[in-house]
Design an enzyme around this catalytic site. Sequence first.
Site, short mmCIF file in Angstrom:
data_model
loop_
_atom_site.label_atom_id
_atom_site.label_comp_id
_atom_site.label_asym_id
_atom_site.label_seq_id
_atom_site.Cartn_x
_atom_site.Cartn_y
_atom_site.Cartn_z
CG ASP A 109 -6.70 86.47 61.76
OD1 ASP A 109 -6.31 86.26 60.59
OD2 ASP A 109 -6.02 86.19 62.76
CD GLU A 110 -3.37 88.36 57.88
OE1 GLU A 110 -2.64 89.38 57.82
OE2 GLU A 110 -2.91 87.22 58.03
CG ASP A 124 -3.59 90.73 61.86
OD1 ASP A 124 -4.52 89.91 61.97
OD2 ASP A 124 -2.39 90.40 61.84
#
Length: 423
Positions: free
Chosen positions: A121-122, A27
């Site tokens: 984003d992860e 993350d």
Amino acid sequence: MGRQDGSTRQVSAASVDSSTATILHVDLDAFFASVELLDRPELADKPVVVAHDSARSVVTAANYPARRFGVRSAIPLARALQLCPSAVVLEPHFEKYRHYSRQVMAIFDDMTPIVERLGIDEAFLDVAGARGVIGSPAEVAALIRQRVRDETGLACSVGAAATKFVAKLASGLAKPDGLLVIPRAETLGFLHPLPVSALWGVGAVTEKSLLGRGLHTIGDIAETPVAVLRRIVGEAGAAKLHALANGIDPRRVTPDTVDKSVGHEVTFEVDVSEPGVLRRELLRQADQVARRLRASGVEGRTVVLKLRYSDFTTITRSRTLAEPTDVGRRIAEEVRSLYDALGAHPPVRLIGVRMEQLAVSGGAPQGLWDDDEDWRDAERAIDGVGERFGRDAVRPASLLRPAREVGPSKRRPHLPDAGSVDI
């Protein structure tokens, strides 16, 4: 769980045995804020809030110094500035976020073919097969963190565990810029002291019900018979919570999943009642949604219109198409039809367009003829022009008129559901 400001950060020792922790959750830390700070490094140690500068704006993201004042994403900007008067407000740039996201995801793909993207984003990674090529899961995680920093200037946190649920919990506790490994044998020792709110599926209402029955920790849930949990959270919820509390999570990392939806929405500075303004905004958003669909190689079958009025009443209307599409003109026609069918309604505070039921382009059988063929070819040609000269080099004529005084305060793309929280 922790306050998401780094104050409860936990990291693993270099000597940890990660051989059984083959699932990674990676993350990016405070992703939107961190990207903005790449261009403003002098602000790195100061509280920074990412938001449009407007009376109705909400916080898109906040860096860790700002979070220590209680600033969180999705709170009104005015409230954030009350909590942290010294915060620096930076405008969001979603094109930048997508650019850096592609770079980071490419790094993940270099490590293993088994990557499940959760959002911008992860991602989850199954690195069991990387042991003979790169090293242990902890070594893979360390290499990922180093490459992300070297190649993008960003920091990420990694949780490594035997299951997806525990890996995600671990990455949250490792923030910012940390690695937390939970070997399989230590899963229950890690889980059981955590609060019930850390369990997936436990929201505010469920948490209140569990606390009211004296169940405060995940260990309490693990020790409670399923029959008792059924009376508190229902049949399906009881089985799921009991399994997770006992470290049971059989879900595998599934690569190449498609986003659940793609959309855009706007909150206006002043409520808008003029149909012409709203219809032009729907055209603009439909065009943006179609571009994102084409860029991702997917099509959508369900068109969704979202409206929010001044009293915060929110309505949605949807229509499922006979065939999936990535054509902006088709999406605009359908969403305008949904809007027109509403008839008279109060002034609009927020308006949005979303496409759902996404699938890889070309996967559905085509009809005998394609009513959108000409528009599809034209829009793909425009995509090519946009790549060379900027995405607004060619636009529908109705969007070229001068901007009105009543403008949007926040233009926010709807990000993939599973990745909507920027932590």
